[in-house]
Design a protein around this motif. Structure first.
Motif, PDB file in Angstrom:
ATOM      1  N   ASP A  95      78.608  77.789  74.921  1.00  0.00           N
ATOM      2  CA  ASP A  95      78.548  76.751  73.890  1.00  0.00           C
ATOM      3  C   ASP A  95      77.456  75.731  74.198  1.00  0.00           C
ATOM      4  OD1 ASP A  95      80.606  77.955  72.513  1.00  0.00           O
ATOM      5  OD2 ASP A  95      82.167  76.671  73.387  1.00  0.00           O
ATOM      6  N   GLU A  96      77.117  75.583  75.482  1.00  0.00           N
ATOM      7  CA  GLU A  96      76.071  74.637  75.895  1.00  0.00           C
ATOM      8  C   GLU A  96      74.681  75.261  75.827  1.00  0.00           C
ATOM      9  OE1 GLU A  96      78.774  75.337  78.147  1.00  0.00           O
ATOM     10  OE2 GLU A  96      79.898  73.791  77.064  1.00  0.00           O
ATOM     11  N   GLY A  97      74.596  76.548  75.443  1.00  0.00           N
ATOM     12  CA  GLY A  97      73.308  77.205  75.312  1.00  0.00           C
ATOM     13  C   GLY A  97      72.841  77.941  76.550  1.00  0.00           C
ATOM     14  N   GLN A  98      73.659  77.972  77.602  1.00  0.00           N
ATOM     15  CA  GLN A  98      73.274  78.698  78.814  1.00  0.00           C
ATOM     16  C   GLN A  98      73.352  80.200  78.542  1.00  0.00           C
ATOM     17  OE1 GLN A  98      75.580  77.793  82.298  1.00  0.00           O
ATOM     18  NE2 GLN A  98      74.294  79.014  83.639  1.00  0.00           N
ATOM     19  N   GLU A  99      72.313  80.911  78.959  1.00  0.00           N
ATOM     20  CA  GLU A  99      72.198  82.335  78.699  1.00  0.00           C
ATOM     21  C   GLU A  99      72.716  83.140  79.884  1.00  0.00           C
ATOM     22  OE1 GLU A  99      68.275  84.918  78.341  1.00  0.00           O
ATOM     23  OE2 GLU A  99      68.526  83.675  76.560  1.00  0.00           O
ATOM     24  N   PHE A 100      73.460  84.204  79.592  1.00  0.00           N
ATOM     25  CA  PHE A 100      73.884  85.154  80.610  1.00  0.00           C
ATOM     26  C   PHE A 100      73.407  86.527  80.170  1.00  0.00           C
ATOM     27  CE2 PHE A 100      76.821  88.228  82.517  1.00  0.00           C
ATOM     28  CZ  PHE A 100      76.689  87.889  83.854  1.00  0.00           C
ATOM     29  N   ILE A 101      72.597  87.176  81.005  1.00  0.00           N
ATOM     30  CA  ILE A 101      72.083  88.500  80.675  1.00  0.00           C
ATOM     31  C   ILE A 101      73.126  89.543  81.077  1.00  0.00           C
ATOM     32  CG2 ILE A 101      70.284  90.212  81.095  1.00  0.00           C
ATOM     33  CD1 ILE A 101      68.326  87.922  81.563  1.00  0.00           C
ATOM     34  N   GLN A 102      73.680  90.212  80.088  1.00  0.00           N
ATOM     35  CA  GLN A 102      74.687  91.243  80.324  1.00  0.00           C
ATOM     36  C   GLN A 102      74.067  92.506  80.905  1.00  0.00           C
ATOM     37  OE1 GLN A 102      77.972  91.034  79.882  1.00  0.00           O
ATOM     38  NE2 GLN A 102      78.068  89.048  78.903  1.00  0.00           N
ATOM     39  N   GLY A 103      72.811  92.764  80.539  1.00  0.00           N
ATOM     40  CA  GLY A 103      72.122  93.945  81.037  1.00  0.00           C
ATOM     41  C   GLY A 103      70.726  94.042  80.464  1.00  0.00           C
ATOM     42  N   VAL A 136      59.980  93.478  91.757  1.00  0.00           N
ATOM     43  CA  VAL A 136      61.126  93.126  90.916  1.00  0.00           C
ATOM     44  C   VAL A 136      60.584  92.737  89.535  1.00  0.00           C
ATOM     45  CG1 VAL A 136      63.077  91.555  90.617  1.00  0.00           C
ATOM     46  CG2 VAL A 136      62.475  92.394  92.903  1.00  0.00           C
ATOM     47  N   PRO A 137      61.030  93.422  88.466  1.00  0.00           N
ATOM     48  CA  PRO A 137      60.448  93.220  87.135  1.00  0.00           C
ATOM     49  C   PRO A 137      61.043  92.040  86.364  1.00  0.00           C
ATOM     50  CG  PRO A 137      62.056  94.952  87.013  1.00  0.00           C
ATOM     51  CD  PRO A 137      62.004  94.516  88.461  1.00  0.00           C
ATOM     52  N   LEU A 138      61.634  91.078  87.074  1.00  0.00           N
ATOM     53  CA  LEU A 138      62.297  89.954  86.425  1.00  0.00           C
ATOM     54  C   LEU A 138      61.731  88.625  86.915  1.00  0.00           C
ATOM     55  CD1 LEU A 138      66.010  91.112  86.844  1.00  0.00           C
ATOM     56  CD2 LEU A 138      64.555  91.443  84.854  1.00  0.00           C
ATOM     57  N   THR A 139      61.788  87.637  86.052  1.00  0.00           N
ATOM     58  CA  THR A 139      61.448  86.276  86.461  1.00  0.00           C
ATOM     59  C   THR A 139      62.624  85.684  87.228  1.00  0.00           C
ATOM     60  OG1 THR A 139      62.364  85.239  84.478  1.00  0.00           O
ATOM     61  CG2 THR A 139      60.047  85.989  84.360  1.00  0.00           C
ATOM     62  N   ARG A 140      62.386  84.568  87.891  1.00  0.00           N
ATOM     63  CA  ARG A 140      63.486  83.884  88.594  1.00  0.00           C
ATOM     64  C   ARG A 140      64.571  83.480  87.595  1.00  0.00           C
ATOM     65  NH1 ARG A 140      59.543  85.089  91.338  1.00  0.00           N
ATOM     66  NH2 ARG A 140      58.980  84.196  93.345  1.00  0.00           N
ATOM     67  N   GLN A 141      64.146  83.048  86.386  1.00  0.00           N
ATOM     68  CA  GLN A 141      65.115  82.656  85.363  1.00  0.00           C
ATOM     69  C   GLN A 141      65.966  83.843  84.936  1.00  0.00           C
ATOM     70  OE1 GLN A 141      65.729  79.371  83.935  1.00  0.00           O
ATOM     71  NE2 GLN A 141      67.565  80.587  83.522  1.00  0.00           N
ATOM     72  N   GLN A 142      65.357  85.010  84.762  1.00  0.00           N
ATOM     73  CA  GLN A 142      66.116  86.197  84.367  1.00  0.00           C
ATOM     74  C   GLN A 142      67.093  86.610  85.454  1.00  0.00           C
ATOM     75  OE1 GLN A 142      62.665  88.567  83.462  1.00  0.00           O
ATOM     76  NE2 GLN A 142      62.918  88.279  81.258  1.00  0.00           N
ATOM     77  N   ILE A 143      66.678  86.501  86.723  1.00  0.00           N
ATOM     78  CA  ILE A 143      67.602  86.793  87.829  1.00  0.00           C
ATOM     79  C   ILE A 143      68.782  85.840  87.762  1.00  0.00           C
ATOM     80  CG2 ILE A 143      67.889  86.741  90.343  1.00  0.00           C
ATOM     81  CD1 ILE A 143      64.928  87.704  90.527  1.00  0.00           C
ATOM     82  N   ALA A 144      68.505  84.558  87.565  1.00  0.00           N
ATOM     83  CA  ALA A 144      69.572  83.555  87.470  1.00  0.00           C
ATOM     84  C   ALA A 144      70.525  83.894  86.327  1.00  0.00           C
ATOM     85  CB  ALA A 144      68.965  82.169  87.269  1.00  0.00           C
ATOM     86  N   ASP A 145      69.962  84.307  85.198  1.00  0.00           N
ATOM     87  CA  ASP A 145      70.784  84.631  84.027  1.00  0.00           C
ATOM     88  C   ASP A 145      71.624  85.884  84.232  1.00  0.00           C
ATOM     89  OD1 ASP A 145      69.676  82.426  82.765  1.00  0.00           O
ATOM     90  OD2 ASP A 145      68.244  83.595  81.581  1.00  0.00           O
ATOM     91  N   MET A 146      71.232  86.732  85.177  1.00  0.00           N
ATOM     92  CA  MET A 146      71.998  87.962  85.429  1.00  0.00           C
ATOM     93  C   MET A 146      73.092  87.767  86.473  1.00  0.00           C
ATOM     94  SD  MET A 146      69.196  91.013  85.175  1.00  0.00           S
ATOM     95  CE  MET A 146      70.394  92.336  84.972  1.00  0.00           C
ATOM     96  N   VAL A 147      72.889  86.811  87.385  1.00  0.00           N
ATOM     97  CA  VAL A 147      73.866  86.633  88.471  1.00  0.00           C
ATOM     98  C   VAL A 147      74.665  85.341  88.331  1.00  0.00           C
ATOM     99  CG1 VAL A 147      72.610  88.094  90.104  1.00  0.00           C
ATOM    100  CG2 VAL A 147      72.170  85.625  90.072  1.00  0.00           C
TER     101      VAL A 147
END
Length: 196
Positions: free
Chosen positions: A48-56, A156-167
């Protein structure tokens, strides 16, 4: 996963998406099978606060979004193209005909879905119990194994932000964690890229 010649036999068609373009929206009814020809797609949910979580994340040759298609429920997340992407799109009815006619494809799809369940189980366990270093290290190794890079350097094909969003971490924590992994000689940083 499904050869192009078979996709075409069942009336699949190619569709292109630009970077950051939405492919489907959380809550929409699943009416198509999707398989990447080129590019990358991320499946996300937002708080609800707009934080993104990458499911996959799915890459060329992989499919995505099948559980809602198979079980007839709305998409639980939104899919976006991470780069310019070309996708094979196949109507639900034709997809069911295809997997009825090709048991070996059905079996392969089952294996893919089982691997995704295993990933989800591990990432949820890691978020619940692991410290930041172990969470990031596990994800890096998962990505390396998934890519098939067993020998040589893996970028690693991800940015630091994408890693954060996945974990499930803040990007600042990932940045500190990656530095710690470098200090412990687990990774190397070259031109802002993480190498294993």
């Amino acid at each position: 996963m499904i050869p192009e010649i078979i996709l075409r036999q069942y009336e699949a068609f190619r569709i292109s998406f630009r970077k950051d373009e939405m492919i489907f929206l959380e809550g929409e009814q699943a009416l198509h099978y999707f398989q990447l020809e080129t590019g990358a797609v991320k499946m996300i949910t937002r708080s609800d606060e707009g934080q993104e979580f990458i499911q996959g994340i799915s890459y060329s040759g992989e499919s995505f979004g099948e559980p809602p298609l198979l079980c007839n429920f709305p998409y639980p997340s939104t899919a976006y193209a991470m780069v310019d992407t070309t996708i094979w799109k196949l109507r639900k009815e034709k997809f069911f005909d295809l997997i009825k006619d090709h048991f070996e494809i059905h079996l392969k799809l089952d294996q893919v879905l089982c691997e995704r369940l295993r990933y989800k189980s591990k990432i949820l366990t890691s978020i619940a119990f692991d410290d930041p270093e172990n969470r990031v290290w596990w994800l890096i190794n998962y990505l390396k194994n998934k890519s098939g890079h067993q020998n040589g350097k893996f970028v690693v094909p991800l940015t630091r932000q994408q890693i954060a969003d996945m974990v499930g971490m803040r990007v600042e924590t990932v940045i500190r964690t990656v530095r710690k992994l470098e200090e412990n000689a687990k990774v190397r940083l070259v031109n802002h890229k993480i190498l294993v």
